[in-house]
Design a protein around this motif. Structure first.
Motif, PDB file in Angstrom:
ATOM      1  N   ASP A 382       0.824  -1.208   0.000  1.00 53.57           N
ATOM      2  CA  ASP A 382       0.000   0.000   0.000  1.00 53.57           C
ATOM      3  C   ASP A 382       0.853   1.251   0.000  1.00 53.57           C
ATOM      4  OD1 ASP A 382      -2.411  -1.547   0.286  1.00 53.57           O
ATOM      5  OD2 ASP A 382      -1.877  -1.820   2.396  1.00 53.57           O
ATOM      6  N   ARG A 383       0.315   2.296  -0.608  1.00 52.50           N
ATOM      7  CA  ARG A 383       0.971   3.597  -0.552  1.00 52.50           C
ATOM      8  C   ARG A 383       0.863   4.186   0.849  1.00 52.50           C
ATOM      9  NH1 ARG A 383       0.205   7.222  -6.097  1.00 52.50           N
ATOM     10  NH2 ARG A 383       2.049   6.341  -7.096  1.00 52.50           N
ATOM     11  N   HIS A 384       1.839   5.018   1.180  1.00 46.99           N
ATOM     12  CA  HIS A 384       1.882   5.611   2.509  1.00 46.99           C
ATOM     13  C   HIS A 384       0.776   6.652   2.661  1.00 46.99           C
ATOM     14  CE1 HIS A 384       3.580   6.657   6.318  1.00 46.99           C
ATOM     15  NE2 HIS A 384       3.830   7.906   5.955  1.00 46.99           N
ATOM     16  N   ALA A 385       0.269   6.773   3.884  1.00 45.57           N
ATOM     17  CA  ALA A 385      -0.722   7.793   4.262  1.00 45.57           C
ATOM     18  C   ALA A 385      -2.020   7.669   3.476  1.00 45.57           C
ATOM     19  CB  ALA A 385      -0.143   9.193   4.091  1.00 45.57           C
ATOM     20  N   GLY A 386      -2.333   6.473   3.006  1.00 41.42           N
ATOM     21  CA  GLY A 386      -3.627   6.247   2.380  1.00 41.42           C
ATOM     22  C   GLY A 386      -3.750   6.691   0.942  1.00 41.42           C
ATOM     23  N   ALA A 387      -2.667   7.161   0.329  1.00 42.41           N
ATOM     24  CA  ALA A 387      -2.742   7.568  -1.075  1.00 42.41           C
ATOM     25  C   ALA A 387      -3.035   6.348  -1.945  1.00 42.41           C
ATOM     26  CB  ALA A 387      -1.430   8.224  -1.508  1.00 42.41           C
ATOM     27  N   ALA A 388      -3.830   6.566  -2.998  1.00 44.73           N
ATOM     28  CA  ALA A 388      -4.240   5.466  -3.872  1.00 44.73           C
ATOM     29  C   ALA A 388      -3.301   5.360  -5.065  1.00 44.73           C
ATOM     30  CB  ALA A 388      -5.666   5.673  -4.358  1.00 44.73           C
ATOM     31  N   LEU A 389      -3.133   4.141  -5.553  1.00 44.60           N
ATOM     32  CA  LEU A 389      -2.362   3.950  -6.773  1.00 44.60           C
ATOM     33  C   LEU A 389      -3.100   4.578  -7.945  1.00 44.60           C
ATOM     34  CD1 LEU A 389      -1.245   0.245  -6.272  1.00 44.60           C
ATOM     35  CD2 LEU A 389       0.251   2.245  -6.308  1.00 44.60           C
ATOM     36  N   PRO A 390      -2.380   5.088  -8.943  1.00 35.78           N
ATOM     37  CA  PRO A 390      -3.048   5.759 -10.062  1.00 35.78           C
ATOM     38  C   PRO A 390      -3.821   4.771 -10.941  1.00 35.78           C
ATOM     39  CG  PRO A 390      -0.713   5.532 -10.513  1.00 35.78           C
ATOM     40  CD  PRO A 390      -0.912   5.079  -9.099  1.00 35.78           C
ATOM     41  N   GLU A 391      -4.825   5.269 -11.603  1.00 37.41           N
ATOM     42  CA  GLU A 391      -5.567   4.487 -12.591  1.00 37.41           C
ATOM     43  C   GLU A 391      -4.797   4.540 -13.915  1.00 37.41           C
ATOM     44  OE1 GLU A 391      -9.745   4.715 -15.117  1.00 37.41           O
ATOM     45  OE2 GLU A 391      -9.412   6.021 -13.389  1.00 37.41           O
ATOM     46  N   ILE A 392      -4.515   3.370 -14.474  1.00 38.11           N
ATOM     47  CA  ILE A 392      -3.734   3.295 -15.709  1.00 38.11           C
ATOM     48  C   ILE A 392      -4.640   2.811 -16.838  1.00 38.11           C
ATOM     49  CG2 ILE A 392      -1.733   2.254 -16.847  1.00 38.11           C
ATOM     50  CD1 ILE A 392      -0.462   1.865 -14.135  1.00 38.11           C
ATOM     51  N   SER A 393      -4.608   3.514 -17.968  1.00 38.56           N
ATOM     52  CA  SER A 393      -5.404   3.114 -19.133  1.00 38.56           C
ATOM     53  C   SER A 393      -4.601   3.361 -20.396  1.00 38.56           C
ATOM     54  CB  SER A 393      -6.732   3.878 -19.180  1.00 38.56           C
ATOM     55  OG  SER A 393      -6.508   5.274 -19.175  1.00 38.56           O
ATOM     56  N   ALA A 394      -4.970   2.656 -21.457  1.00 33.40           N
ATOM     57  CA  ALA A 394      -4.275   2.769 -22.730  1.00 33.40           C
ATOM     58  C   ALA A 394      -5.024   3.719 -23.658  1.00 33.40           C
ATOM     59  CB  ALA A 394      -4.155   1.398 -23.386  1.00 33.40           C
ATOM     60  N   VAL A 395      -4.265   4.447 -24.448  1.00 29.86           N
ATOM     61  CA  VAL A 395      -4.815   5.258 -25.530  1.00 29.86           C
ATOM     62  C   VAL A 395      -4.402   4.563 -26.826  1.00 29.86           C
ATOM     63  CG1 VAL A 395      -4.816   7.492 -26.677  1.00 29.86           C
ATOM     64  CG2 VAL A 395      -4.639   7.373 -24.181  1.00 29.86           C
ATOM     65  N   ASP A 396      -5.362   3.912 -27.488  1.00 30.55           N
ATOM     66  CA  ASP A 396      -5.088   3.162 -28.711  1.00 30.55           C
ATOM     67  C   ASP A 396      -4.858   4.150 -29.851  1.00 30.55           C
ATOM     68  OD1 ASP A 396      -4.995   1.516 -30.897  1.00 30.55           O
ATOM     69  OD2 ASP A 396      -6.670   0.243 -30.260  1.00 30.55           O
ATOM     70  N   LEU A 397      -3.619   4.272 -30.282  1.00 26.97           N
ATOM     71  CA  LEU A 397      -3.284   5.236 -31.331  1.00 26.97           C
ATOM     72  C   LEU A 397      -3.859   4.847 -32.689  1.00 26.97           C
ATOM     73  CD1 LEU A 397       0.416   6.072 -30.374  1.00 26.97           C
ATOM     74  CD2 LEU A 397      -1.625   7.464 -29.993  1.00 26.97           C
ATOM     75  N   ARG A 398      -4.324   3.622 -32.828  1.00 30.39           N
ATOM     76  CA  ARG A 398      -4.999   3.239 -34.066  1.00 30.39           C
ATOM     77  C   ARG A 398      -6.395   3.843 -34.132  1.00 30.39           C
ATOM     78  NH1 ARG A 398      -4.265  -3.086 -33.051  1.00 30.39           N
ATOM     79  NH2 ARG A 398      -5.258  -2.286 -31.154  1.00 30.39           N
ATOM     80  N   ARG A 399      -7.000   4.049 -32.965  1.00 34.61           N
ATOM     81  CA  ARG A 399      -8.344   4.648 -32.918  1.00 34.61           C
ATOM     82  C   ARG A 399      -8.306   6.145 -32.685  1.00 34.61           C
ATOM     83  NH1 ARG A 399     -11.695   2.092 -28.420  1.00 34.61           N
ATOM     84  NH2 ARG A 399     -13.290   3.423 -29.407  1.00 34.61           N
ATOM     85  N   PHE A 400      -7.320   6.608 -31.944  1.00 31.72           N
ATOM     86  CA  PHE A 400      -7.236   8.038 -31.599  1.00 31.72           C
ATOM     87  C   PHE A 400      -5.852   8.575 -31.973  1.00 31.72           C
ATOM     88  CE2 PHE A 400      -9.924   5.854 -28.441  1.00 31.72           C
ATOM     89  CZ  PHE A 400     -11.147   6.454 -28.716  1.00 31.72           C
ATOM     90  N   PRO A 401      -5.559   8.618 -33.279  1.00 37.59           N
ATOM     91  CA  PRO A 401      -4.217   9.057 -33.687  1.00 37.59           C
ATOM     92  C   PRO A 401      -4.041  10.559 -33.502  1.00 37.59           C
ATOM     93  CG  PRO A 401      -5.604   8.767 -35.614  1.00 37.59           C
ATOM     94  CD  PRO A 401      -6.418   8.295 -34.438  1.00 37.59           C
ATOM     95  N   PRO A 402      -2.812  11.015 -33.316  1.00 36.31           N
ATOM     96  CA  PRO A 402      -2.545  12.450 -33.256  1.00 36.31           C
ATOM     97  C   PRO A 402      -2.764  13.078 -34.625  1.00 36.31           C
ATOM     98  CG  PRO A 402      -0.696  11.169 -32.377  1.00 36.31           C
ATOM     99  CD  PRO A 402      -1.590  10.218 -33.080  1.00 36.31           C
ATOM    100  N   PRO A 403      -3.026  14.377 -34.691  1.00 30.73           N
ATOM    101  CA  PRO A 403      -3.102  15.052 -35.989  1.00 30.73           C
ATOM    102  C   PRO A 403      -1.773  14.912 -36.722  1.00 30.73           C
ATOM    103  CG  PRO A 403      -3.926  16.458 -34.228  1.00 30.73           C
ATOM    104  CD  PRO A 403      -3.278  15.287 -33.566  1.00 30.73           C
ATOM    105  N   ARG A 404      -1.800  15.048 -38.035  1.00 38.02           N
ATOM    106  CA  ARG A 404      -0.593  14.922 -38.842  1.00 38.02           C
ATOM    107  C   ARG A 404       0.460  15.932 -38.372  1.00 38.02           C
ATOM    108  NH1 ARG A 404       0.733  12.579 -43.595  1.00 38.02           N
ATOM    109  NH2 ARG A 404       2.356  13.576 -44.866  1.00 38.02           N
ATOM    110  N   GLY A 405       1.686  15.444 -38.172  1.00 40.92           N
ATOM    111  CA  GLY A 405       2.763  16.300 -37.717  1.00 40.92           C
ATOM    112  C   GLY A 405       2.780  16.504 -36.219  1.00 40.92           C
ATOM    113  N   MET A 406       1.864  15.875 -35.500  1.00 42.73           N
ATOM    114  CA  MET A 406       1.801  15.973 -34.038  1.00 42.73           C
ATOM    115  C   MET A 406       2.030  14.588 -33.438  1.00 42.73           C
ATOM    116  SD  MET A 406       1.174  19.186 -33.328  1.00 42.73           S
ATOM    117  CE  MET A 406       0.427  20.683 -33.985  1.00 42.73           C
TER     118      MET A 406
END
Length: 732
Positions: A382-406
């Motif tokens: 467990d994290r100290h002082a009750g802090a929670a572990l972060p929520e981790i999620s994926a950003v599928d670049l095939r579905r949400f690609p950056p704009p061209r040149g970004m």
């Protein structure tokens, strides 16, 4: 049991034959004859070698393979503490394991030659016993009155205390009103204050800390603090540090990147009231000299350092700690190839003291030792002082690609905007320095390559240079293509952190953006100032390479975005998946370490890759189990052995001829498999052509004996070098 407890030191009388080991890559110690003064094993002495006079260490009784009449005489014995017995044993052990010359290992223990010479005496001034007839002034009167009340002080200090110029003190000395005397030097390192209040530990932390403290009087042991990011591993092992200091013992703490560990140093000072002795490449020559002698004398009670701190001559070492034990920075590739974590365990065993390994993502080697019962696991889930572990999620670049040149997906951009609007901090991580990893000509496709290495030149736009990250070669970007001579035709391909910072400045114009990489934040002082700015919320959006993943605690940092999570998953490295999981876990651990919850977004083209699934699901143990099964079936470390031979030379024909002869002499043993020679991935490095052999062995095989026998049959000639890397971690 402590390393200070040893057998009586062997002594040698005049005319005796002694072996002296020199800090040179020679076959072993050389025989000399003792001069007029007796010597003991471990003494630092000067000896002649050819036309030179060198400093070496008395290593023991001479071998006797040189006629007594031809022996040359040992010169001066240096006035410094002898090299401790446990350090000498450590040098021999490391040399035998790495197949390096003992003198090459000794050189790491003698890395500060000036430290072997005693410092010049320090002089102060005091009131003369008989006061001459002086022409008195108000300034002189103040100096004399103070000198009558104070102990002898350096002249500059006395002048400062009296509020006068140094010339006044100097004049009083010349006139006979003050006299010069030799005084003791003030300590370079003050003793830690063990009476300061310690932080209140949680129940889980207290159990782990008590186990570490109990181990201090039980000889050698290895205990692993396996705790999630933010679980307070540092405070736990600080309890063992305090207990070891209370017993009069020295403590060594190894960190992977000491020059960038500003927060750790601040926490240590808050806990013990003083700064520890530091040991890393950024120290001045004078500070290295002072620190080496303070370690040898026992004055330096706590040393925090990079991997080379292992070879310092500790007088009463009682505890070794390896923080972030999984980190690849503990592996030394050049010169003597060794892994500081593994050698720290050896150093502790030779000294009969406990060693603590700490990590949120322990290496598979460490976990295998836990499963085998060789190491003891102390779990902090467990994290100290009750802090929670972060929520981790994926950003599928095939579905949400950056704009061209970004390079930032709209999903990540929106998350950053929300975070900044809430008055919180965000971090973007990309483990790639510079502006772009590749620069090519639009007209003909020519790629700018290092002339000395098989590597592309990396654009560092902030510095206006193209840089090779392997040899340091740097040039200004050419105005026209050297291949087709087209002008202004070069284009940057792919992103580095500088390019991400450029995009961030464009997308978030109101945010205070800062870049943290090893080539933009140089040295401990710059790192400390950078960390202060982030902690004080003078920076809104932090962009960095892997140095931002080194245990920093930023309470307002709630969002971490990984720009290219797939970087590092490919390339034929057997540890690629493990390393990527460790690195991304550590980066993710920077988010939400205080009251505010954190989240992590992984930009990836492979959201279903086992590493990504393990991070998203929080299933570290499942990932490690599958990775271990793959290694076990393949007979790979930690369930098998590997050794690499890198053969290099200036001429390819001579190099390939030598490699063919070496291949013909390869050992024929069913427990060994020799692969190669093959061109190394970096077939040219710093102007030298390179070939690789890889030796795969069962754990039951006598790998070291086979390697020694093999290499002895084909000695290199003509500028060819053979570097042996037992337990290789990289395959470049």
């Amino acid at each position: 049991m402590l390393s200070a407890v040893a057998n009586p030191t062997p002594r040698f009388s005049p005319q005796d034959r002694v072996a002296v080991l020199l800090p040179l890559p020679l076959a072993g110690a050389y025989d000399y004859r003792v001069g007029e003064r007796p010597l003991a094993v471990g003494d630092f002495v000067t000896v002649p070698l050819g036309k030179r006079e060198l400093v070496g260490v008395v290593w023991g009784e001479g071998r006797g393979d040189v006629d007594a009449g031809r022996l040359r005489v040992v010169g001066e014995r240096l006035d410094c503490p002898p090299l401790p017995e446990v350090t000498r044993k450590f040098v021999d052990w490391v040399a035998a394991y790495t197949l390096a010359a003992p003198g090459a290992v000794l050189k790491m223990a003698m890395s500060v030659p000036d430290a072997l010479v005693p410092p010049k005496p320090l002089h102060g001034v005091r009131l003369a016993p008989t006061m001459p007839d002086l022409k008195m002034t108000a300034a002189r009167r103040r100096v004399l009155d103070l000198a009558a009340q104070l102990p002898p002080l350096p002249g500059a200090d006395l002048a400062r205390e009296a509020g006068v110029g140094p010339a006044v003190v100097k004049g009083l000395v010349e006139a006979g009103g003050l006299e010069m005397v030799e005084i003791a030097r003030p300590p370079f390192f003050h003793a830690p204050d063990l009476g300061r209040p310690a932080p209140i530990l949680s129940d889980g932390q207290r159990v782990a800390a008590d186990a570490l403290v109990a181990a201090l009087d039980s000889g050698f042991s290895v205990q692993v603090i396996d705790g999630v990011t933010g679980s307070g591993k540092t405070e736990v092992y600080f309890e063992a540090v305090a207990a070891a200091l209370a017993k009069g013992r020295q403590v060594l703490v190894l960190l992977p990147e000491i020059a960038l560990s500003a927060q750790w140093l601040k926490r240590f000072s808050a806990r013990f009231g003083v700064a520890p002795a530091e040991w890393h490449s950024e120290l001045s020559d004078a500070r290295r000299r002072e620190t080496w002698r303070a370690v040898a004398s026992g004055e330096a009670r706590v040393v925090v350092g990079a991997r080379s701190a292992l070879f310092l001559p500790y007088r009463t070492l009682g505890l070794v700690v390896v923080d972030e034990e999984h980190d690849g920075a503990f592996k030394q590739e050049d010169g003597v190839s060794y892994h500081a974590r593994d050698m720290a365990v050896v150093r502790a065993r030779l000294g009969g003291v406990p060693v603590v390994l700490a990590s949120a993502t322990p290496s598979l080697e460490t976990l295998a030792n836990i499963q085998a019962g060789r190491y003891v696991r102390l779990h902090l889930p467990d994290r100290h002082a009750g802090a929670a572990l972060p929520e981790i999620s994926a950003v599928d670049l095939r579905r949400f690609p950056p704009p061209r040149g970004m390079w930032l997906s709209p999903v990540l951009v929106q998350a950053i905007e929300e975070t900044l609007a809430a008055g919180e901090q965000a971090m973007l991580f990309l483990n790639r320095r510079g502006y772009a990893p590749l620069t090519l000509c639009r007209a003909c496709g020519h790629r700018l390559q290092c002339p000395h290495c098989t590597a592309w030149l990396v654009e560092h736009r902030l510095a206006g240079r193209l840089v090779c990250h392997h040899c340091g070669h740097a040039v200004r970007p050419p105005e026209k293509c050297p291949q087709c001579e087209a002008e202004d035709s070069f284009v940057a391909c792919g992103p580095g952190v500088e390019r991400i910072a450029e995009e961030a400045a464009h997308r978030f114009p109101g945010a205070r953006v800062a870049l943290m990489a090893s080539d933009t934040v140089t040295g401990p002082h710059a790192a400390a100032e950078f960390v202060r700015q982030v902690a004080d919320h003078e920076i809104d959006l932090l962009i960095g390479t892997q140095i931002v993943a080194k245990g920093y605690h930023f309470p307002m940092l709630t969002l971490v975005g990984v720009v290219d999570s797939d970087l590092g998953l490919e390339g034929g490295d057997l540890r690629a998946a493990e390393r990527t999981h460790q690195l991304l876990s550590q980066v993710a651990g920077r988010a939400g370490r205080a009251e505010r919850p954190g989240r992590v977004l992984l930009q990836t083209y492979q959201p279903d890759h086992p590493v990504m699934r393990a991070l998203i699901d929080g299933d570290r143990d499942g990932f490690i189990a599958s990775e271990a099964e793959f290694r076990r079936e393949a007979g790979m470390p930690p369930y098998g052995r590997l050794a690499a031979l890198v053969v290099s030379g200036p001429d390819t024909n001579a190099l390939d001829d030598f490699c063919r002869r070496l291949a013909r002499a390869a050992p024929h043993d069913p427990a060994l498999q020799v692969l190669g020679p093959a061109p190394a991935p970096l077939a040219l490095l710093r102007g030298r052509h390179r070939r690789r052999f890889l030796v795969k062995a069962a754990r039951s095989a006598n790998l070291h004996a086979a390697l020694r026998q093999w290499l002895s049959q084909v000695p290199p000639t003509g500028g060819i070098r053979v570097q042996v890397d037992v337990d290789p971690y990289s395959f470049f």
